[in-house]
Scaffold this active site. Structure first.
Site, PDB file in Angstrom:
ATOM      1  N   TRP A  49       0.872  -1.139   0.092  1.00 16.54           N
ATOM      2  CA  TRP A  49       0.066   0.144  -0.107  1.00 16.54           C
ATOM      3  C   TRP A  49       0.768   1.519   0.013  1.00 16.54           C
ATOM      4  O   TRP A  49       0.866   2.225  -0.979  1.00 16.54           O
ATOM      5  CB  TRP A  49      -0.860  -0.066   1.297  1.00 16.54           C
ATOM      6  CG  TRP A  49      -2.036   1.047   1.348  1.00 16.54           C
ATOM      7  CD1 TRP A  49      -2.417   1.896   0.536  1.00 16.54           C
ATOM      8  CD2 TRP A  49      -2.738   1.163   2.568  1.00 16.54           C
ATOM      9  NE1 TRP A  49      -3.235   2.767   0.809  1.00 16.54           N
ATOM     10  CE2 TRP A  49      -3.589   2.285   2.221  1.00 16.54           C
ATOM     11  CE3 TRP A  49      -2.764   0.797   3.854  1.00 16.54           C
ATOM     12  CZ2 TRP A  49      -4.617   2.951   3.217  1.00 16.54           C
ATOM     13  CZ3 TRP A  49      -3.672   1.061   4.748  1.00 16.54           C
ATOM     14  CH2 TRP A  49      -4.462   2.173   4.399  1.00 16.54           C
ATOM     15  N   HIS A  97      11.979  -5.442   5.683  1.00 13.24           N
ATOM     16  CA  HIS A  97      11.390  -5.778   7.156  1.00 13.24           C
ATOM     17  C   HIS A  97      12.353  -6.356   8.203  1.00 13.24           C
ATOM     18  O   HIS A  97      12.190  -6.649   9.031  1.00 13.24           O
ATOM     19  CB  HIS A  97      10.662  -7.297   6.901  1.00 13.24           C
ATOM     20  CG  HIS A  97       9.390  -7.053   5.883  1.00 13.24           C
ATOM     21  ND1 HIS A  97       8.590  -6.101   5.898  1.00 13.24           N
ATOM     22  CD2 HIS A  97       9.118  -7.849   4.940  1.00 13.24           C
ATOM     23  CE1 HIS A  97       7.546  -6.141   5.069  1.00 13.24           C
ATOM     24  NE2 HIS A  97       7.844  -7.007   4.155  1.00 13.24           N
ATOM     25  N   ARG A 119       1.050  -1.072  12.561  1.00  7.77           N
ATOM     26  CA  ARG A 119      -0.061  -1.808  12.434  1.00  7.77           C
ATOM     27  C   ARG A 119      -0.461  -2.534  13.774  1.00  7.77           C
ATOM     28  O   ARG A 119       0.369  -3.244  14.255  1.00  7.77           O
ATOM     29  CB  ARG A 119      -0.385  -2.713  11.159  1.00  7.77           C
ATOM     30  CG  ARG A 119      -1.733  -3.160  10.939  1.00  7.77           C
ATOM     31  CD  ARG A 119      -1.928  -3.971   9.653  1.00  7.77           C
ATOM     32  NE  ARG A 119      -3.237  -4.274   9.471  1.00  7.77           N
ATOM     33  CZ  ARG A 119      -3.669  -5.027   8.500  1.00  7.77           C
ATOM     34  NH1 ARG A 119      -2.667  -5.839   7.647  1.00  7.77           N
ATOM     35  NH2 ARG A 119      -4.739  -5.325   8.254  1.00  7.77           N
ATOM     36  N   SER A 127      -3.436 -11.435   9.442  1.00  4.53           N
ATOM     37  CA  SER A 127      -3.036 -11.430   8.226  1.00  4.53           C
ATOM     38  C   SER A 127      -1.964 -12.166   7.646  1.00  4.53           C
ATOM     39  O   SER A 127      -1.956 -12.758   6.830  1.00  4.53           O
ATOM     40  CB  SER A 127      -2.580  -9.705   7.862  1.00  4.53           C
ATOM     41  OG  SER A 127      -2.174  -9.413   6.536  1.00  4.53           O
ATOM     42  N   TYR A 182      -1.176   2.275   9.972  1.00  3.72           N
ATOM     43  CA  TYR A 182      -1.916   1.657   9.366  1.00  3.72           C
ATOM     44  C   TYR A 182      -3.433   2.266   9.507  1.00  3.72           C
ATOM     45  O   TYR A 182      -4.167   2.569   8.414  1.00  3.72           O
ATOM     46  CB  TYR A 182      -2.192   0.142   9.220  1.00  3.72           C
ATOM     47  CG  TYR A 182      -2.859  -0.789   8.271  1.00  3.72           C
ATOM     48  CD1 TYR A 182      -2.651  -1.131   7.218  1.00  3.72           C
ATOM     49  CD2 TYR A 182      -4.378  -0.844   8.743  1.00  3.72           C
ATOM     50  CE1 TYR A 182      -3.282  -2.028   6.305  1.00  3.72           C
ATOM     51  CE2 TYR A 182      -5.032  -1.564   7.762  1.00  3.72           C
ATOM     52  CZ  TYR A 182      -4.514  -2.255   6.532  1.00  3.72           C
ATOM     53  OH  TYR A 182      -5.399  -2.685   5.747  1.00  3.72           O
ATOM     54  N   SER A 216      -4.780   4.740  -4.278  1.00  6.55           N
ATOM     55  CA  SER A 216      -4.246   3.689  -3.480  1.00  6.55           C
ATOM     56  C   SER A 216      -5.369   3.087  -2.290  1.00  6.55           C
ATOM     57  O   SER A 216      -4.981   2.539  -1.608  1.00  6.55           O
ATOM     58  CB  SER A 216      -3.253   4.354  -2.543  1.00  6.55           C
ATOM     59  OG  SER A 216      -3.513   5.174  -1.541  1.00  6.55           O
ATOM     60  N   MET A 221      -6.866  -1.061  -5.494  1.00  6.21           N
ATOM     61  CA  MET A 221      -5.505  -1.791  -5.451  1.00  6.21           C
ATOM     62  C   MET A 221      -5.600  -3.027  -5.830  1.00  6.21           C
ATOM     63  O   MET A 221      -5.192  -4.049  -6.726  1.00  6.21           O
ATOM     64  CB  MET A 221      -4.701  -1.546  -4.584  1.00  6.21           C
ATOM     65  CG  MET A 221      -3.982  -0.240  -4.629  1.00  6.21           C
ATOM     66  SD  MET A 221      -2.608   0.300  -3.190  1.00  6.21           S
ATOM     67  CE  MET A 221      -1.385  -1.085  -3.778  1.00  6.21           C
ATOM     68  N   LYS A 239      -8.036  -8.392   2.711  1.00  5.24           N
ATOM     69  CA  LYS A 239      -9.376  -7.948   3.207  1.00  5.24           C
ATOM     70  C   LYS A 239      -9.206  -6.353   3.597  1.00  5.24           C
ATOM     71  O   LYS A 239      -9.909  -5.394   3.331  1.00  5.24           O
ATOM     72  CB  LYS A 239      -9.638  -8.600   4.607  1.00  5.24           C
ATOM     73  CG  LYS A 239     -10.977  -8.873   4.992  1.00  5.24           C
ATOM     74  CD  LYS A 239     -10.965  -9.683   5.911  1.00  5.24           C
ATOM     75  CE  LYS A 239     -12.693 -10.073   6.182  1.00  5.24           C
ATOM     76  NZ  LYS A 239     -12.758 -10.965   7.624  1.00  5.24           N
TER      77      LYS A 239
END
Ligand code: A3P
Length: 264
Positions: A49, A97, A119, A127, A182, A216, A221, A239
């Site tokens: 994103w 990451h 997040r 997720s 997020y 976005s 997306m 989701k």
């Protein structure tokens, strides 16, 4: 499953992201003239994103400014999805990451701008559970309970979420690091895009930031994901909501994670 993962300095990584040369090269990487870098703590915080937003901002502002365009060269020159790879110094965007202590020291020394996406770890866990079970390059988990325990104990790729939090927290007041959640981006995308643009020095009008935000949106997306992300589109744009954790967490797990978070 073990043949899918390898361990580097005690942290698990998918073998696809684990070349010893890359880790070695990271140490001496000179991050001098990068204007923007993205570093994300761990997986599934909305990496794709933000990458989309940032690419769009670069393109939007480059279109307005030829000088800028020359420096940006082409959109393709932006390294858009980098875990551990990198290119020549330049105006580039990196997404990763890995832990801050593993980043090239030049990144901190040269005040490279870092955008951190945070997040809710409960949503991250859910997720990540679905992500792990859909990605052939990651070990899958028979049950949610099994994944929950692995997540809580850092026995997942890219390491413990909680260890990431502890480390990044030390950088909380750094001027060159911006933290965005997020949830706030989801709540008010136009404002989020504006904040990101300002941080990286892109000048955008209200109309432009709204357009970037619209392009976005999760819906947009996801609709484009077959084109942009091929077969993994449905996995990466699953989701896109807040509080999906409530569908999987038991009350005991909820409390266990709260406790772990407070201890971190
Ligand atoms: P869910 O699995 O909860 O749907 P990453 O790109 O870091 O792997 O993060 C993936 C998560 O970000 C997924 O969460 C995905 O749906 C969500 N996501 C991707 N694009 C998004 C967007 N435009 N808006 C909101 N969430 C998005």
């Amino acid at each position: 499953t073990t043949d899918l993962l390898c361990s580097y300095k005690g942290v698990l990584y998918p073998v696809t992201h684990c070349s010893a040369e890359t880790f070695k090269a990271l140490e001496s990487f000179e991050a001098g003239v990068m204007i923007s870098s993205l570093f994300f703590k761990p997986l599934v915080s909305g990496t794709n994103w933000i990458i989309h937003i940032l690419r769009d901002l670069v393109t939007t502002s480059a279109k307005k400014n030829e000088e800028e365009m020359k420096r940006t060269k082409q959109d393709e020159e932006i390294v858009e999805y980098t875990y551990l790879e990198f290119g020549d110094p330049g105006k580039r965007v990196f997404a990763t990451h890995i832990f801050p202590h593993m980043l090239p020291t030049s990144i901190f020394k040269n005040n490279v701008k870092i955008l951190m996406v945070i997040r809710n770890p409960k949503d991250i866990a859910v997720s990540y559970f679905h992500f792990s079970n859909s990605m052939p390059s990651l070990p899958s988990f028979q049950t949610w309970d099994e994944f929950f325990n692995a997540f809580l104990n850092g026995k997942v790729s890219w390491g413990s979420y909680f260890d990431h939090i502890i480390e990044w927290n030390k950088h909380f007041d750094d001027e060159n690091i911006m933290f965005i959640t997020y949830e706030e981006l989801k709540e008010n995308p136009n404002l989020g895009v504006k904040k990101i643009a300002e941080f990286f020095g892109f000048s955008v009008t209200d109309e432009e930031s709204q357009a970037v935000a619209d392009r976005s949106s999760f819906q947009t997306m996801k609709e484009n994901s077959h084109k942009t992300h091929g077969a993994f589109g449905n996995v990466l744009f699953r989701k896109g909501s807040v509080s999906d954790w409530k569908n999987l967490f038991t009350e005991a797990q909820n409390q266990e994670m709260d406790k772990k978070f407070e201890e971190s």
